[in-house]
Design an enzyme around this catalytic site. Structure first.
Site, PDB file in Angstrom:
ATOM      1  N   TYR A 213      43.793  38.481  49.141  1.00  0.00           N
ATOM      2  CA  TYR A 213      42.645  38.795  48.287  1.00  0.00           C
ATOM      3  C   TYR A 213      41.834  37.523  48.070  1.00  0.00           C
ATOM      4  O   TYR A 213      42.265  36.626  47.335  1.00  0.00           O
ATOM      5  CB  TYR A 213      43.149  39.375  46.965  1.00  0.00           C
ATOM      6  CG  TYR A 213      42.096  39.918  46.026  1.00  0.00           C
ATOM      7  CD1 TYR A 213      40.742  39.911  46.344  1.00  0.00           C
ATOM      8  CD2 TYR A 213      42.460  40.445  44.790  1.00  0.00           C
ATOM      9  CE1 TYR A 213      39.786  40.412  45.475  1.00  0.00           C
ATOM     10  CE2 TYR A 213      41.518  40.947  43.907  1.00  0.00           C
ATOM     11  CZ  TYR A 213      40.185  40.922  44.255  1.00  0.00           C
ATOM     12  OH  TYR A 213      39.244  41.408  43.383  1.00  0.00           O
TER      13      TYR A 213
ATOM     14  N   LYS B  24      41.368  41.739  51.301  1.00  0.00           N
ATOM     15  CA  LYS B  24      40.223  42.159  50.499  1.00  0.00           C
ATOM     16  C   LYS B  24      39.344  40.934  50.299  1.00  0.00           C
ATOM     17  O   LYS B  24      39.797  39.913  49.751  1.00  0.00           O
ATOM     18  CB  LYS B  24      40.658  42.719  49.139  1.00  0.00           C
ATOM     19  CG  LYS B  24      39.465  43.099  48.267  1.00  0.00           C
ATOM     20  CD  LYS B  24      39.870  43.562  46.873  1.00  0.00           C
ATOM     21  CE  LYS B  24      38.604  43.823  46.043  1.00  0.00           C
ATOM     22  NZ  LYS B  24      38.895  44.187  44.657  1.00  0.00           N
TER      23      LYS B  24
END
Length: 312
Positions: free
Chosen positions: A142, A169
């Site tokens: 992330y 992400k």
């Protein structure tokens, strides 16, 4: 067979879920279950709780576990549950990730360690220790420069070679960063599922090769965000572009309040009781809240009409 093929890889539309709290600041289980069922009925691909919008940083270990247990139980296998398990050090992150696995989550999303400044070497070691501690469980990196040290292109390249690191992400909001991440992963001979974290560039990310989105706006207007995704899959780029532009005013309105309060206000407009944020509002913010919420209501009414209220 690619060694990553044995692992679950998130793809499609994932709401970065807001966490509802009661007046005492505890997780509101009844409202959370309603929210989960509504999102699934709205045809999201999966659920992403305990991210930044879910106020994970203000929650205890026990509260995070409770949220995961409620969501997995309510989802009943209808969609995968992929929670955030970011912590400030590797040991705590490993503990929470193991809890997510035991509860029945399909994967986890892990932001870099926060608070103390981290070098790229420390960050890489953090993820390496986590991946080795749960070698049979898929992990999504992330990148969220707004709240944590950005992950470098080369660290992503090296980490992508680990079997159970299956996706990323990217909330940089930068097409430049997105393209370099994807290129470095390709140079490494790997294939991670890249998910867009900034909803403003969802369509642009899909066109560049991203596999979906994990973003808070999915949790507010899943009808529109899934519409972008479906139109793109059907190569109706005009419709996808129209829908993409249609959410920008809403996003600006929600960010007019301290994050993530605008997103909670939007869900209140949709018929949920999200309760107070963990971080108390100043009197000035409380005054501004009512005006921004009215603006959000007007925008949602224009976009959704009869579909505005989620809960009857």
């Amino acid at each position: 067979m690619n060694t990553k093929d044995k692992f679950f890889k998130p793809e499609g539309i994932y709401p970065a879920m807001v966490t509802p709290f009661d007046d005492n600041g505890n997780v509101n289980e009844e409202e959370l279950r309603k929210y989960v069922s509504w999102l699934i009925d709205s045809r999201v691909s999966g659920l992403f709780p305990l991210g930044s919008c879910g106020e994970f940083i203000h929650m205890s270990f026990a509260e995070k576990v409770k949220v995961m247990e409620i969501i997995v139980d309510e989802a009943k296998g209808r969609v995968p549950v992929v929670p955030g398990t970011a912590e400030s050090c590797a040991g705590k992150c490993i503990e929470l990730t193991k809890a997510a696995k035991a509860i029945g989550c399909q994967s986890v999303v892990v932001a870099p360690p926060y608070y103390f400044p981290s070098s790229q070497e420390i960050m890489e070691e953090h993820y390496t220790q986590l991946a080795k501690a749960v070698p049979d469980f898929p992990i999504v990196l992330y990148n969220i420069p707004l709240f944590a040290q950005p992950i470098s292109y080369d660290v992503v390249k090296r980490l992508s070679r680990m079997d159970n690191i299956v996706g990323m992400k990217d909330s940089s909001g930068s097409m430049v960063d997105l393209m370099h991440f994807m290129d470095k992963i390709k140079i490494a001979g790997e294939d991670l599922n890249i998910l867009i974290g900034r909803e403003e560039m969802f369509l642009a990310g899909l066109m560049a090769g991203a596999k979906g989105t994990m973003s808070a706006t999915v949790g507010i207007v899943p009808e529109i965000m899934s519409g972008i995704y479906e139109a793109w899959k059907q190569r109706d780029h005009d419709l996808a572009q129209q829908l993409q532009f249609s959410v920008l005013n809403l996003i600006r309105a929600m960010f007019a309040l301290p994050f993530p309060i605008g997103f909670k206000a939007a869900l209140d407009v949709r018929g949920f009781n999200m309760g107070r944020p963990k971080q108390p509002l100043s009197p000035a913010d409380q005054y501004n809240y009512s005006m921004v919420k009215a603006r959000i209501h007007k925008i949602l009414d224009q976009r959704l009409g009869d579909k505005l209220k989620a809960v009857v």
